[in-house]
Each structure stands twice: as structure tokens, then as C-alpha cells.
Design a protein around this motif. Structure first.
Motif, PDB file in Angstrom:
ATOM      1  N   ARG A  45       0.870  -1.177   0.000  1.00 29.82           N
ATOM      2  CA  ARG A  45       0.000   0.000   0.000  1.00 29.82           C
ATOM      3  C   ARG A  45       0.915   1.239   0.000  1.00 29.82           C
ATOM      4  O   ARG A  45       1.785   1.358   0.857  1.00 29.82           O
ATOM      5  CB  ARG A  45      -0.869   0.039   1.251  1.00 29.82           C
ATOM      6  CG  ARG A  45      -1.656  -1.211   1.489  1.00 29.82           C
ATOM      7  CD  ARG A  45      -3.094  -1.003   1.074  1.00 29.82           C
ATOM      8  NE  ARG A  45      -3.933  -2.107   1.490  1.00 29.82           N
ATOM      9  CZ  ARG A  45      -4.241  -3.129   0.721  1.00 29.82           C
ATOM     10  NH1 ARG A  45      -3.750  -3.216  -0.483  1.00 29.82           N
ATOM     11  NH2 ARG A  45      -5.038  -4.085   1.154  1.00 29.82           N
ATOM     12  N   PRO A  46       0.742   2.144  -0.969  1.00 27.66           N
ATOM     13  CA  PRO A  46       1.622   3.311  -1.033  1.00 27.66           C
ATOM     14  C   PRO A  46       1.634   4.118   0.265  1.00 27.66           C
ATOM     15  O   PRO A  46       0.627   4.214   0.954  1.00 27.66           O
ATOM     16  CB  PRO A  46       1.037   4.134  -2.180  1.00 27.66           C
ATOM     17  CG  PRO A  46       0.319   3.142  -3.025  1.00 27.66           C
ATOM     18  CD  PRO A  46      -0.210   2.120  -2.066  1.00 27.66           C
ATOM     19  N   ILE A  47       2.788   4.626   0.586  1.00 27.17           N
ATOM     20  CA  ILE A  47       3.101   5.478   1.732  1.00 27.17           C
ATOM     21  C   ILE A  47       3.087   4.705   3.049  1.00 27.17           C
ATOM     22  O   ILE A  47       4.055   4.719   3.779  1.00 27.17           O
ATOM     23  CB  ILE A  47       2.203   6.723   1.818  1.00 27.17           C
ATOM     24  CG1 ILE A  47       2.382   7.572   0.558  1.00 27.17           C
ATOM     25  CG2 ILE A  47       2.531   7.536   3.060  1.00 27.17           C
ATOM     26  CD1 ILE A  47       1.458   8.744   0.468  1.00 27.17           C
ATOM     27  N   ALA A  52      -1.249  -0.501   8.660  1.00 31.09           N
ATOM     28  CA  ALA A  52      -2.635  -0.555   9.119  1.00 31.09           C
ATOM     29  C   ALA A  52      -3.052  -1.993   9.408  1.00 31.09           C
ATOM     30  O   ALA A  52      -3.721  -2.260  10.413  1.00 31.09           O
ATOM     31  CB  ALA A  52      -3.564   0.059   8.082  1.00 31.09           C
ATOM     32  N   GLN A  53      -2.640  -2.933   8.553  1.00 29.23           N
ATOM     33  CA  GLN A  53      -2.959  -4.337   8.790  1.00 29.23           C
ATOM     34  C   GLN A  53      -2.264  -4.855  10.048  1.00 29.23           C
ATOM     35  O   GLN A  53      -2.858  -5.596  10.818  1.00 29.23           O
ATOM     36  CB  GLN A  53      -2.536  -5.193   7.600  1.00 29.23           C
ATOM     37  CG  GLN A  53      -3.394  -5.003   6.384  1.00 29.23           C
ATOM     38  CD  GLN A  53      -2.879  -5.827   5.225  1.00 29.23           C
ATOM     39  OE1 GLN A  53      -1.699  -5.772   4.908  1.00 29.23           O
ATOM     40  NE2 GLN A  53      -3.773  -6.587   4.615  1.00 29.23           N
ATOM     41  N   PHE A  80       0.929 -10.583  13.173  1.00 30.54           N
ATOM     42  CA  PHE A  80       1.114 -10.452  11.726  1.00 30.54           C
ATOM     43  C   PHE A  80       1.973 -11.582  11.201  1.00 30.54           C
ATOM     44  O   PHE A  80       1.708 -12.139  10.139  1.00 30.54           O
ATOM     45  CB  PHE A  80       1.708  -9.088  11.360  1.00 30.54           C
ATOM     46  CG  PHE A  80       3.104  -8.863  11.865  1.00 30.54           C
ATOM     47  CD1 PHE A  80       4.187  -9.135  11.066  1.00 30.54           C
ATOM     48  CD2 PHE A  80       3.324  -8.363  13.143  1.00 30.54           C
ATOM     49  CE1 PHE A  80       5.479  -8.931  11.527  1.00 30.54           C
ATOM     50  CE2 PHE A  80       4.603  -8.140  13.616  1.00 30.54           C
ATOM     51  CZ  PHE A  80       5.683  -8.436  12.799  1.00 30.54           C
ATOM     52  N   TYR A  81       3.012 -11.951  11.933  1.00 32.48           N
ATOM     53  CA  TYR A  81       3.879 -13.055  11.503  1.00 32.48           C
ATOM     54  C   TYR A  81       3.115 -14.378  11.532  1.00 32.48           C
ATOM     55  O   TYR A  81       3.233 -15.196  10.625  1.00 32.48           O
ATOM     56  CB  TYR A  81       5.122 -13.137  12.392  1.00 32.48           C
ATOM     57  CG  TYR A  81       6.106 -14.139  11.873  1.00 32.48           C
ATOM     58  CD1 TYR A  81       7.044 -13.770  10.921  1.00 32.48           C
ATOM     59  CD2 TYR A  81       6.085 -15.459  12.294  1.00 32.48           C
ATOM     60  CE1 TYR A  81       7.930 -14.684  10.401  1.00 32.48           C
ATOM     61  CE2 TYR A  81       6.968 -16.381  11.780  1.00 32.48           C
ATOM     62  CZ  TYR A  81       7.883 -15.988  10.839  1.00 32.48           C
ATOM     63  OH  TYR A  81       8.755 -16.906  10.325  1.00 32.48           O
ATOM     64  N   LEU A  93       6.961 -11.561   2.208  1.00 34.53           N
ATOM     65  CA  LEU A  93       7.380 -10.167   2.084  1.00 34.53           C
ATOM     66  C   LEU A  93       6.275  -9.265   2.593  1.00 34.53           C
ATOM     67  O   LEU A  93       5.124  -9.406   2.209  1.00 34.53           O
ATOM     68  CB  LEU A  93       7.671  -9.857   0.610  1.00 34.53           C
ATOM     69  CG  LEU A  93       8.194  -8.478   0.277  1.00 34.53           C
ATOM     70  CD1 LEU A  93       9.624  -8.337   0.775  1.00 34.53           C
ATOM     71  CD2 LEU A  93       8.150  -8.249  -1.225  1.00 34.53           C
ATOM     72  N   TYR A  94       6.618  -8.348   3.510  1.00 38.25           N
ATOM     73  CA  TYR A  94       5.661  -7.347   3.974  1.00 38.25           C
ATOM     74  C   TYR A  94       6.355  -5.996   3.999  1.00 38.25           C
ATOM     75  O   TYR A  94       7.561  -5.905   3.797  1.00 38.25           O
ATOM     76  CB  TYR A  94       5.046  -7.724   5.326  1.00 38.25           C
ATOM     77  CG  TYR A  94       5.996  -7.773   6.498  1.00 38.25           C
ATOM     78  CD1 TYR A  94       6.072  -6.736   7.406  1.00 38.25           C
ATOM     79  CD2 TYR A  94       6.802  -8.877   6.712  1.00 38.25           C
ATOM     80  CE1 TYR A  94       6.922  -6.782   8.487  1.00 38.25           C
ATOM     81  CE2 TYR A  94       7.658  -8.936   7.794  1.00 38.25           C
ATOM     82  CZ  TYR A  94       7.717  -7.887   8.676  1.00 38.25           C
ATOM     83  OH  TYR A  94       8.575  -7.940   9.743  1.00 38.25           O
TER      84      TYR A  94
END
Length: 110
Positions: A45-47, A52-53, A80-81, A93-94
Motif C-alpha cells: 500500500r503506497p506510503i 494498518a494491517q 502479523f507473523y 514479504l511485507y
């Protein structure tokens, strides 16, 4: 005065191109490079990247009770992991903003 306006417009164009290059083109290129190698992950997601996720997953993890009968706390400490490794596999990849991060759990790869 006309030369000053032209220089200012030229400066704005250069700044815009640097912005597009660093926040859109470079992450897209990195994501495609890893996708060719079979490493996927949540979409860029740009920027903001995936911030947020990650925040949403931490908030959801805090609502669940902490385990008391076992030591499997990965879903609480790094939700998240836990979720992304289950969805995308162990190397994934995040993004933190426009900076890529590679999630790895295999000691040989590390």
C-alpha cells in the motif's frame, strides 16, 4: 520572472518524479522480483505499507485471552507473523512504509 517560474516548475516536476519513483516504482519492482522467486505476501500500500494491517492484527490479538496452559504465544506477540506465515508460507514479504521486510523462520535461510 519567467525564468524563475520555469525553474520552479522544473523543480516541482523533479520532486514529483522522485516521489513516484521511490513510493510506487521501486516497491513494485521489489515485489515482482520476490514474486518471481516464489516469495509472496500482503500487497503493498503506497506510503503506509502494511502498517494498518499490522496494527489491526495487534488489536485483534489483544482482545483474545492470553494462553495460560501452553507456551505457544506467537499469535499474541507477533500476530502479523503468525497470520501471514500461515497464509503465504514461511518466507513472506511485507512492508513498513516503502521499506520491504522479509519474514523468515527457517534457520538455514537466516
Amino acid at each position: 520572472m519567467n525564468h524563475l517560474t520555469l525553474i520552479f516548475i522544473w523543480f516541482l516536476c523533479i520532486c514529483f518524479l522522485k516521489f513516484v519513483y521511490s513510493l510506487i516504482w521501486t516497491p513494485w519492482r521489489i515485489q515482482n522480483h520476490f514474486k518471481k522467486q516464489g516469495v509472496t505476501g500482503p500487497a503493498y500500500r503506497p506510503i503506509f505499507g502494511n502498517s494498518a494491517q499490522i496494527q489491526r492484527l495487534f488489536e485483534e490479538a489483544e482482545l483474545k485471552p492470553a494462553p495460560t496452559d501452553h507456551h505457544d504465544i506467537l499469535h499474541r506477540v507477533a500476530p502479523f507473523y503468525h497470520w501471514w506465515s500461515a497464509m503465504y508460507g514461511t518466507p513472506f514479504l511485507y512492508w513498513f512504509g516503502s521499506k520491504p521486510r522479509l519474514g523468515i523462520s527457517d534457520p538455514d535461510l537466516i
